[in-house]
Design a protein around this motif. Structure first.
Motif, PDB file in Angstrom:
ATOM      1  N   GLN A   1      15.226 -65.122  46.962  1.00  0.00           N
ATOM      2  CA  GLN A   1      15.047 -66.471  48.179  1.00  0.00           C
ATOM      3  C   GLN A   1      15.297 -65.078  49.585  1.00  0.00           C
ATOM      4  OE1 GLN A   1      16.001 -67.139  45.133  1.00  0.00           O
ATOM      5  NE2 GLN A   1      18.715 -66.872  45.549  1.00  0.00           N
ATOM      6  N   TYR A   2      15.480 -63.224  49.544  1.00  0.00           N
ATOM      7  CA  TYR A   2      16.036 -62.998  50.445  1.00  0.00           C
ATOM      8  C   TYR A   2      14.979 -61.623  51.689  1.00  0.00           C
ATOM      9  CZ  TYR A   2      20.246 -64.165  47.704  1.00  0.00           C
ATOM     10  OH  TYR A   2      21.272 -65.270  47.601  1.00  0.00           O
ATOM     11  N   TYR A   3      15.549 -61.358  52.500  1.00  0.00           N
ATOM     12  CA  TYR A   3      14.224 -60.014  53.223  1.00  0.00           C
ATOM     13  C   TYR A   3      15.296 -59.185  52.751  1.00  0.00           C
ATOM     14  CZ  TYR A   3      12.704 -65.031  54.377  1.00  0.00           C
ATOM     15  OH  TYR A   3      11.558 -65.636  54.587  1.00  0.00           O
TER      16      TYR A   3
ATOM     17  N   ASN B   1      26.728 -55.859  53.130  1.00  0.00           N
ATOM     18  CA  ASN B   1      27.133 -55.125  51.937  1.00  0.00           C
ATOM     19  C   ASN B   1      26.191 -55.262  51.310  1.00  0.00           C
ATOM     20  OD1 ASN B   1      28.285 -57.482  50.511  1.00  0.00           O
ATOM     21  ND2 ASN B   1      29.587 -55.982  50.185  1.00  0.00           N
ATOM     22  N   GLY B   2      24.553 -55.742  51.531  1.00  0.00           N
ATOM     23  CA  GLY B   2      24.075 -54.869  50.698  1.00  0.00           C
ATOM     24  C   GLY B   2      22.440 -56.146  51.800  1.00  0.00           C
ATOM     25  N   PRO B   3      21.242 -55.187  51.043  1.00  0.00           N
ATOM     26  CA  PRO B   3      19.633 -55.246  51.733  1.00  0.00           C
ATOM     27  C   PRO B   3      19.630 -56.860  51.658  1.00  0.00           C
ATOM     28  CG  PRO B   3      19.434 -54.356  49.278  1.00  0.00           C
ATOM     29  CD  PRO B   3      21.213 -54.622  50.021  1.00  0.00           C
TER      30      PRO B   3
ATOM     31  N   ILE C   1      17.316 -62.071  60.154  1.00  0.00           N
ATOM     32  CA  ILE C   1      16.257 -60.943  59.942  1.00  0.00           C
ATOM     33  C   ILE C   1      15.319 -61.653  59.145  1.00  0.00           C
ATOM     34  CG2 ILE C   1      14.349 -58.914  59.349  1.00  0.00           C
ATOM     35  CD1 ILE C   1      17.282 -57.325  60.495  1.00  0.00           C
ATOM     36  N   THR C   2      13.708 -62.333  59.302  1.00  0.00           N
ATOM     37  CA  THR C   2      12.911 -62.769  58.088  1.00  0.00           C
ATOM     38  C   THR C   2      10.829 -61.705  58.625  1.00  0.00           C
ATOM     39  OG1 THR C   2      11.751 -64.058  60.358  1.00  0.00           O
ATOM     40  CG2 THR C   2      13.716 -65.036  59.103  1.00  0.00           C
ATOM     41  N   ARG C   3      10.507 -62.756  57.743  1.00  0.00           N
ATOM     42  CA  ARG C   3       9.131 -62.064  57.602  1.00  0.00           C
ATOM     43  C   ARG C   3       8.313 -62.586  59.154  1.00  0.00           C
ATOM     44  NH1 ARG C   3       5.384 -59.572  54.404  1.00  0.00           N
ATOM     45  NH2 ARG C   3       3.968 -60.688  54.500  1.00  0.00           N
ATOM     46  N   ALA C   4       9.322 -63.034  59.829  1.00  0.00           N
ATOM     47  CA  ALA C   4       8.402 -62.574  61.321  1.00  0.00           C
ATOM     48  C   ALA C   4       8.698 -61.871  62.269  1.00  0.00           C
ATOM     49  CB  ALA C   4       9.527 -64.249  62.170  1.00  0.00           C
ATOM     50  N   ASP C   5       9.697 -60.900  61.474  1.00  0.00           N
ATOM     51  CA  ASP C   5       9.895 -59.755  61.496  1.00  0.00           C
ATOM     52  C   ASP C   5       9.208 -58.347  61.540  1.00  0.00           C
ATOM     53  OD1 ASP C   5      12.338 -59.961  63.536  1.00  0.00           O
ATOM     54  OD2 ASP C   5      12.865 -60.788  62.260  1.00  0.00           O
TER      55      ASP C   5
END
Length: 205
Positions: free
Chosen positions: A77-79, A121-123, A132-136
């Motif tokens: 569930q992360y980008y 402290n993690g991607p 920042i999401t898939r929209a970017d």
DNA sequence: GAGCTGATTGGCT
DNA sequence: GCCAATCAGCTCC
């Protein structure tokens, strides 16, 4: 006059660019942070890369675009945030793994539900902190809402090691393609828990 | 502190 | 259906 991103990309091979990106500032809206940890992904011959064997799918299309194109990939569930660095058609990129937050701390803490070192402290954390999401995905550093300023700070010392989350892939697993600012407490490694503020100052020139 | 594990989404075969 | 460039919380030293 600052170097353009395109000039900068052409000046060095991808692993060296990963090191050179440390100390750059990423800004989205009124939130910003310094890059303290990166990984290099070397396209066709890198078993850990999404473009291994020149794979080209709708998901990774951004990696095939011009340098400066942003590739945002969803993991669970992360980008995860990447920058394209090589000329169009050469799918090599840099993964941003950790930021030292600078501005907009309150906003980032609100988005993360955490504060302090745990903000970015993690991607997956830094993308959440910066919204920042898939929209970017497929936007660029020239036209997108994400701004990058190179060489804001210079690390005192750069450390390198194998990449994280790349198991059982031979050379791709062990290659030292992860780079971080030595002694900086905002990197994603768990071990180093120093006095955050003191060490953060001492890790830059 | 270090190591393990469950949660859980989307892309690709 | 399988796997993945993760994270946070929990155990057990």
């Amino acid at each position: 006059m600052e170097k353009t991103w395109q000039d900068w990309c052409q000046s060095l091979p991808t692993p060296s660019l990963a090191q050179a990106l440390l100390g750059a500032r990423i800004q989205v809206g009124n939130c910003s942070g310094l890059v303290v940890e990166t990984e290099a992904y070397l396209g066709a011959n890198d078993r850990a890369a999404h473009t291994y064997g020149l794979r080209h799918t709708p998901r990774n299309d951004a990696l095939w675009q011009a340098p400066g194109t942003i590739y945002v990939y969803q993991m669970r569930q992360y980008y995860l945030l990447n920058f394209n660095v090589q000329p169009q058609g050469v799918p090599e990129c840099l993964l941003i793994r950790a930021l030292q937050p600078e501005k907009g701390l309150a906003t980032m803490a609100q988005r993360r539900g955490q504060s302090g070192v745990a903000l970015a402290n993690g991607p997956g954390k830094l993308t959440q902190a910066l919204n920042i999401t898939r929209a970017d995905d497929q936007t660029t550093l020239d036209t997108g809402r994400l701004q990058l300023t190179l060489s804001v700070r210079q690390p005192v010392q750069i450390a390198c090691g194998p990449r994280i989350g790349v198991p059982n892939k031979g050379a791709a697993t062990t290659a030292p393609l992860r780079f971080w600012v030595a002694h900086n407490p905002y990197v994603s490694q768990k071990g180093a828990r120093h006095d955050a503020e003191t060490s953060a100052r001492q890790s830059w020139r």
